[in-house]
Design a protein around this motif. Structure first.
Motif, PDB file in Angstrom:
ATOM      1  N   VAL A  64       0.846  -1.193   0.000  1.00 43.06           N
ATOM      2  CA  VAL A  64       0.000   0.000   0.000  1.00 43.06           C
ATOM      3  C   VAL A  64       0.882   1.244   0.000  1.00 43.06           C
ATOM      4  N   ALA A  65       0.342   2.344  -0.481  1.00 41.39           N
ATOM      5  CA  ALA A  65       1.109   3.592  -0.522  1.00 41.39           C
ATOM      6  C   ALA A  65       1.282   4.186   0.874  1.00 41.39           C
ATOM      7  N   CYS A  66       0.262   4.021   1.704  1.00 41.89           N
ATOM      8  CA  CYS A  66       0.333   4.549   3.063  1.00 41.89           C
ATOM      9  C   CYS A  66      -0.748   3.918   3.927  1.00 41.89           C
ATOM     10  N   VAL A  67      -0.548   4.022   5.216  1.00 41.95           N
ATOM     11  CA  VAL A  67      -1.547   3.618   6.200  1.00 41.95           C
ATOM     12  C   VAL A  67      -1.990   4.895   6.895  1.00 41.95           C
ATOM     13  N   ILE A  68      -3.310   5.089   6.980  1.00 41.18           N
ATOM     14  CA  ILE A  68      -3.848   6.245   7.697  1.00 41.18           C
ATOM     15  C   ILE A  68      -4.675   5.729   8.868  1.00 41.18           C
ATOM     16  N   LEU A  69      -4.253   6.067  10.064  1.00 42.87           N
ATOM     17  CA  LEU A  69      -4.965   5.683  11.273  1.00 42.87           C
ATOM     18  C   LEU A  69      -6.072   6.704  11.526  1.00 42.87           C
ATOM     19  N   ALA A  70      -7.319   6.254  11.521  1.00 40.43           N
ATOM     20  CA  ALA A  70      -8.474   7.126  11.714  1.00 40.43           C
ATOM     21  C   ALA A  70      -8.830   7.237  13.193  1.00 40.43           C
ATOM     22  N   GLU A  71      -9.820   8.063  13.481  1.00 43.58           N
ATOM     23  CA  GLU A  71     -10.402   8.197  14.828  1.00 43.58           C
ATOM     24  C   GLU A  71      -9.421   8.769  15.856  1.00 43.58           C
ATOM     25  N   GLY A  72      -8.368   9.433  15.407  1.00 50.83           N
ATOM     26  CA  GLY A  72      -7.390   9.971  16.340  1.00 50.83           C
ATOM     27  C   GLY A  72      -6.481   8.926  16.960  1.00 50.83           C
ATOM     28  N   VAL A  73      -6.497   7.718  16.398  1.00 50.60           N
ATOM     29  CA  VAL A  73      -5.658   6.635  16.912  1.00 50.60           C
ATOM     30  C   VAL A  73      -4.191   6.982  16.693  1.00 50.60           C
ATOM     31  N   ARG A  74      -3.397   6.728  17.698  1.00 53.60           N
ATOM     32  CA  ARG A  74      -1.954   6.923  17.598  1.00 53.60           C
ATOM     33  C   ARG A  74      -1.292   5.550  17.507  1.00 53.60           C
ATOM     34  N   PRO A  75      -0.210   5.442  16.749  1.00 59.32           N
ATOM     35  CA  PRO A  75       0.439   4.130  16.617  1.00 59.32           C
ATOM     36  C   PRO A  75       1.101   3.693  17.914  1.00 59.32           C
ATOM     37  N   GLU A  76       0.975   2.405  18.201  1.00 61.34           N
ATOM     38  CA  GLU A  76       1.750   1.837  19.300  1.00 61.34           C
ATOM     39  C   GLU A  76       3.222   1.947  18.923  1.00 61.34           C
ATOM     40  N   GLU A  77       4.084   1.946  19.907  1.00 62.18           N
ATOM     41  CA  GLU A  77       5.528   2.081  19.660  1.00 62.18           C
ATOM     42  C   GLU A  77       6.031   0.986  18.715  1.00 62.18           C
ATOM     43  N   ASP A  78       5.506  -0.221  18.866  1.00 59.22           N
ATOM     44  CA  ASP A  78       5.894  -1.341  17.999  1.00 59.22           C
ATOM     45  C   ASP A  78       5.553  -1.048  16.542  1.00 59.22           C
ATOM     46  N   LEU A  79       4.381  -0.484  16.294  1.00 57.17           N
ATOM     47  CA  LEU A  79       3.992  -0.143  14.920  1.00 57.17           C
ATOM     48  C   LEU A  79       4.912   0.931  14.367  1.00 57.17           C
ATOM     49  N   LEU A  80       5.187   1.937  15.128  1.00 59.67           N
ATOM     50  CA  LEU A  80       6.059   3.006  14.657  1.00 59.67           C
ATOM     51  C   LEU A  80       7.449   2.475  14.307  1.00 59.67           C
ATOM     52  N   ASN A  81       7.994   1.626  15.154  1.00 61.79           N
ATOM     53  CA  ASN A  81       9.307   1.035  14.871  1.00 61.79           C
ATOM     54  C   ASN A  81       9.277   0.157  13.630  1.00 61.79           C
ATOM     55  N   LYS A  82       8.222  -0.638  13.481  1.00 58.42           N
ATOM     56  CA  LYS A  82       8.127  -1.518  12.316  1.00 58.42           C
ATOM     57  C   LYS A  82       7.841  -0.730  11.044  1.00 58.42           C
ATOM     58  N   ALA A  83       7.102   0.361  11.141  1.00 56.79           N
ATOM     59  CA  ALA A  83       6.877   1.220   9.969  1.00 56.79           C
ATOM     60  C   ALA A  83       8.206   1.779   9.478  1.00 56.79           C
ATOM     61  N   ARG A  84       9.038   2.175  10.406  1.00 54.10           N
ATOM     62  CA  ARG A  84      10.373   2.667  10.035  1.00 54.10           C
ATOM     63  C   ARG A  84      11.189   1.551   9.390  1.00 54.10           C
ATOM     64  N   GLY A  85      11.137   0.362   9.976  1.00 52.07           N
ATOM     65  CA  GLY A  85      11.905  -0.766   9.465  1.00 52.07           C
ATOM     66  C   GLY A  85      11.443  -1.278   8.111  1.00 52.07           C
ATOM     67  N   HIS A  86      10.129  -1.232   7.873  1.00 55.63           N
ATOM     68  CA  HIS A  86       9.563  -1.726   6.611  1.00 55.63           C
ATOM     69  C   HIS A  86       9.403  -0.618   5.567  1.00 55.63           C
ATOM     70  N   GLY A  87       9.701   0.612   5.934  1.00 51.48           N
ATOM     71  CA  GLY A  87       9.556   1.725   4.992  1.00 51.48           C
ATOM     72  C   GLY A  87       8.106   2.042   4.685  1.00 51.48           C
ATOM     73  N   VAL A  88       7.249   2.006   5.700  1.00 51.42           N
ATOM     74  CA  VAL A  88       5.816   2.242   5.517  1.00 51.42           C
ATOM     75  C   VAL A  88       5.481   3.689   5.863  1.00 51.42           C
ATOM     76  N   ASN A  89       4.779   4.362   4.951  1.00 48.20           N
ATOM     77  CA  ASN A  89       4.253   5.699   5.224  1.00 48.20           C
ATOM     78  C   ASN A  89       3.107   5.556   6.213  1.00 48.20           C
ATOM     79  N   LEU A  90       3.191   6.233   7.348  1.00 46.63           N
ATOM     80  CA  LEU A  90       2.206   6.094   8.412  1.00 46.63           C
ATOM     81  C   LEU A  90       1.695   7.471   8.815  1.00 46.63           C
TER      82      LEU A  90
END
Length: 112
Positions: A64-90
């Motif tokens: 996917v081009a990007c992931v957009i978290l709706a409803e004001g959800v903030r990424p868990e630290e694990d997601l943020l780290n994995k987004a950086r590692g996998h090159g995911v636009n978050l």
């Protein structure tokens, strides 16, 4: 429209931009990861409220081009780290998934 342009147009919160010039070709809404993995179109903006680390892996597999978290959800630290590692636009959106879907469709000229 690029991910960076989309983030500016929709006033999205940027959590991680690995590929700001990646083209967004449409949208896909879903929270069941196995369902998204098999059905999200390549290059789409994936709209979800899921914020765990598995989201980055699914986003990468589905390309996917990007992931957009709706409803004001903030990424868990694990997601943020994995987004950086996998090159995911978050990105994040403070309003609901319905409003995000409508805004995305309007921004992409109805192709979402």
């Amino acid at each position: 429209m690029t991910v960076e342009a989309l983030s500016q147009t929709l006033s999205l919160q940027v959590f991680h931009l690995a590929e700001p010039t990646r083209e967004v070709t449409g949208g896909y809404c879903g929270d069941l990861l196995s369902w998204v993995m098999g059905r999200a179109p390549e290059g789409c903006a994936w709209l979800t409220i899921m914020s765990n680390g598995n989201v980055a892996a699914v986003a990468s597999l589905a390309d996917v081009a990007c992931v957009i978290l709706a409803e004001g959800v903030r990424p868990e630290e694990d997601l943020l780290n994995k987004a950086r590692g996998h090159g995911v636009n978050l990105l994040g959106y403070k309003r609901g998934a319905y409003q995000l879907s409508a805004a995305l469709a309007a921004a992409l000229g109805g192709q979402a």
